[in-house]
Design a protein around this motif. Structure first.
Motif, PDB file in Angstrom:
ATOM      1  N   GLY A 299     -36.337   1.314  13.227  1.00  0.00           N
ATOM      2  CA  GLY A 299     -36.159   0.595  11.975  1.00  0.00           C
ATOM      3  C   GLY A 299     -34.706   0.566  11.538  1.00  0.00           C
ATOM      4  O   GLY A 299     -33.949   1.527  11.763  1.00  0.00           O
ATOM      5  N   TYR A 300     -34.298  -0.544  10.921  1.00  0.00           N
ATOM      6  CA  TYR A 300     -32.940  -0.725  10.394  1.00  0.00           C
ATOM      7  C   TYR A 300     -33.047  -1.347   9.015  1.00  0.00           C
ATOM      8  O   TYR A 300     -34.090  -1.885   8.624  1.00  0.00           O
ATOM      9  CB  TYR A 300     -32.112  -1.640  11.308  1.00  0.00           C
ATOM     10  N   MET A 301     -31.963  -1.305   8.262  1.00  0.00           N
ATOM     11  CA  MET A 301     -31.933  -1.941   6.952  1.00  0.00           C
ATOM     12  C   MET A 301     -30.594  -2.651   6.782  1.00  0.00           C
ATOM     13  O   MET A 301     -29.540  -2.097   7.135  1.00  0.00           O
ATOM     14  CB  MET A 301     -32.116  -0.909   5.837  1.00  0.00           C
ATOM     15  N   TYR A 302     -30.670  -3.879   6.270  1.00  0.00           N
ATOM     16  CA  TYR A 302     -29.473  -4.668   5.968  1.00  0.00           C
ATOM     17  C   TYR A 302     -29.382  -4.884   4.455  1.00  0.00           C
ATOM     18  O   TYR A 302     -30.421  -4.916   3.775  1.00  0.00           O
ATOM     19  CB  TYR A 302     -29.524  -6.024   6.663  1.00  0.00           C
ATOM     20  N   PRO A 303     -28.185  -5.093   3.943  1.00  0.00           N
ATOM     21  CA  PRO A 303     -28.054  -5.269   2.486  1.00  0.00           C
ATOM     22  C   PRO A 303     -28.670  -6.554   1.968  1.00  0.00           C
ATOM     23  O   PRO A 303     -29.084  -6.622   0.807  1.00  0.00           O
ATOM     24  CB  PRO A 303     -26.538  -5.237   2.242  1.00  0.00           C
ATOM     25  N   ASP A 304     -28.749  -7.592   2.815  1.00  0.00           N
ATOM     26  CA  ASP A 304     -29.329  -8.858   2.383  1.00  0.00           C
ATOM     27  C   ASP A 304     -29.657  -9.699   3.613  1.00  0.00           C
ATOM     28  O   ASP A 304     -29.391  -9.317   4.758  1.00  0.00           O
ATOM     29  CB  ASP A 304     -28.384  -9.617   1.440  1.00  0.00           C
TER      30      ASP A 304
END
Length: 570
Positions: A299-304
């Motif tokens: 899993g990864y997360m991007y700001p937008d």
């Protein structure tokens, strides 16, 4: 050769919804989801009773129109046990799993049901049924798992001729595995989980996992041009299906399972996606691959969204990584996913996990992230040797970081992998609360993907304002290609009354679909045409293209006996 299974043992849905009777979605211990539903679409799940399962005897089921003499002829050809004309089997096989189909079946809108269901046990049985259909001018609709959401198995309400549905579920075996070529001959009625389990025992996988995987069949995948979650590595069904057998009014059409085709226009391609209009697919030769020793979803997360799309694009164009799948949820879908998975911590482990998540989100907010509306969750799946997986993870981690994202790790990805086939049960739950939840998907180029994403939201929001109804929409990107990717939109809203429900639904769906074609995207990426997407087929393939398809169907089925009205009206 092993005898086919009995018709009574064929896997099937409940008649009114998705899956088995003992599986259902529940909001128990999901406070964040209850809050989301109240804030976004105005329904109070906290104080609402659980939906009650529909009861078929509450509705009047029209009698079969199949003449007794024809039924007797079918029974002589197949055996009495292979014919079903009771109410439940006829209702079940008259509807797919599109939103309109589910609404109609729940409300007893049985304007036109199939008149009988036949269960052939061999290709010869299929041919025998087709001969009877042509002899008596019947209509024949092939049926795999019935999971289609485009109306591909739904009979035309105006059709006056007797209608048969042919359930292929007894044709459910792997006939042969060619270890040298990596090919498996599979009967068309075999369900995905059964095929994968048998292949896995021998160290193989097809790698094809559509959302409908648990209740869809190999033949259905081919007939509707299915695409699976892992298409980045294994391809869509046109890449996987190497050979086909189709029972046609004039005999059996066979396409060879060989690499490369230079025999003029491709008969193989004509059959793929034909939705039963050329005949009945009885066998598919699929490409199989050795199961990878290591598989991980990270899993990864991007700001937008824009940072996430740049990251996804960079991964797709990288020459150093070959992910099994890549997926990016936009802000609203991330919000939905977090709400759905968030439960009140009750164990030490869950309490620790909640604190870790709270700490991460606090850190991201300190870095200027909007963790409530904008941040975007992403998943990437890696398969291969341990060394290969570790190397690719390292490369993707750098790509994600270069595009403003952070790595969450394997625990988040593991949860996604475990829950990936559960969403259809949520749609059934929402329908029980008079809420429509549905999906629309399209293929878009990398250069247009952001515009399509923005314009679809605008179209949906505008139509909901015009209907004076709340609505919630979210989207993810998946199925990456060199030139673009799939955008998969989900929307939900409460309908105002049963009488206006489908009219309100179609206004929303049409706004989304029209935006797809107006921006040059596909009418659907992997949900077939059927009748639900047929209104846009001319805009999708052009007037000349439609005439070519009409000519193909008219020449091969001049009496319109084979699933008429699907893909094109004629």
């Amino acid at each position: 050769m092993t005898a086919p299974i009995a018709a009574a043992d064929v896997t099937r849905h409940k008649w009114w919804g998705w899956g088995q009777d003992d599986v259902a979605f529940s909001v128990t211990n999901r406070p964040a989801f209850i809050d989301l539903a109240r804030n976004e679409i105005g329904i109070d799940l906290a104080n609402a009773p659980d939906p009650v399962a529909p009861v078929l005897t509450d509705h009047e089921v029209p009698a079969t129109r199949l003449p007794g003499a024809v039924r007797e002829q079918l029974a002589q050809a197949l055996g009495e046990d292979a014919i079903r004309d009771d109410d439940e089997h006829r209702v079940l096989h008259s509807f797919g799993r599109s939103l309109p189909d589910l609404f109609r079946v729940r409300t007893g809108a049985f304007e036109r049901l199939v008149d009988a269901v036949v269960y052939p046990g061999s290709e010869e049985d299929v041919a025998a049924v087709l001969r009877i259909v042509l002899e008596h001018d019947l209509v024949l609709i092939p049926y795999g798992g019935g999971t289609c959401i485009s109306g591909s198995v739904t009979p035309d309400a105006e059709e006056q001729r007797p209608i048969l549905t042919m359930n292929l579920g007894r044709l459910s075996r792997i006939l042969e595995i060619d270890d040298t070529s990596g090919l498996a001959r599979v009967q068309a009625g075999m369900y995905g989980p059964d095929m994968e389990a048998e292949l896995n025992e021998k160290g193989w996988t097809v790698g094809h996992f559509p959302d409908s995987f648990t209740f869809s069949t190999v033949g259905g995948w081919a007939a509707t041009r299915s695409s699976g979650m892992q298409s980045d590595k294994y391809g869509d069904i046109e890449d996987i299906a190497r050979g086909l057998r189709l029972v046609h009014p004039d005999g059996v059409a066979v396409t060879k399972a060989i690499p490369g085709r230079d025999s003029g226009p491709s008969v193989h391609e004509m059959i793929l996606g034909s939705e039963g209009r050329l005949g009945v697919i009885t066998e598919v030769t699929v490409q199989v691959h050795r199961s990878a020793p290591v598989r991980q979803v990270i899993g990864y997360m991007y700001p937008d969204w824009e940072h996430g799309i740049r990251g996804m694009h960079a991964i797709a164009r990288s020459t150093d990584v070959t992910p099994t799948f890549t997926r990016l949820s936009d802000g609203p879908e991330t919000k939905f996913s977090l709400a759905l998975s968030s439960k009140t911590p009750t164990t030490t482990k869950s309490k620790v996990s909640a604190k870790v998540q709270d700490g991460l989100f606090a850190y991201l907010r300190s870095q200027g992230w909007d963790t409530s509306e904008e941040m975007c969750l992403s998943y990437v799946c890696f398969e291969g040797s341990k060394a290969s997986v570790e190397q690719q993870k390292s490369i993707v981690k750098k790509i994600v970081k270069a595009n403003g994202g952070v790595t969450l790790g394997a625990s988040v990805g593991k949860v996604y992998d475990q829950k990936k086939f559960d969403t259809p049960y949520l749609r059934d739950f929402l329908l029980g609360h008079q809420v429509f939840g549905d999906v629309c998907d399209t293929g878009a180029t990398w250069s247009s993907i952001n515009e399509v994403h923005t314009k679809v939201y605008e179209a949906f929001e505008e139509v909901q304002r015009g209907q004076d109804l709340p609505g919630f929409m979210f989207c993810h990107m998946s199925h990456s290609y060199h030139a673009g990717a799939c955008l998969y939109f989900t929307f939900a809203f409460p309908y105002s009354s049963e009488e206006q429900a489908l009219e309100q639904y179609y206004r929303a769906k049409e706004a989304v679909q029209q935006t797809f074609v107006d921006l040059g995207s596909t009418v659907s990426h992997h949900h077939a045409v059927g009748v639900e997407h047929r209104p846009w087929i001319t805009e999708d393939i052009g007037e000349v293209g439609v005439r070519m398809v009409e000519g193909l169907f008219a020449d091969n089925d001049p009496g319109r006996n084979l699933n008429p009205g699907k893909i094109v009206a004629s």
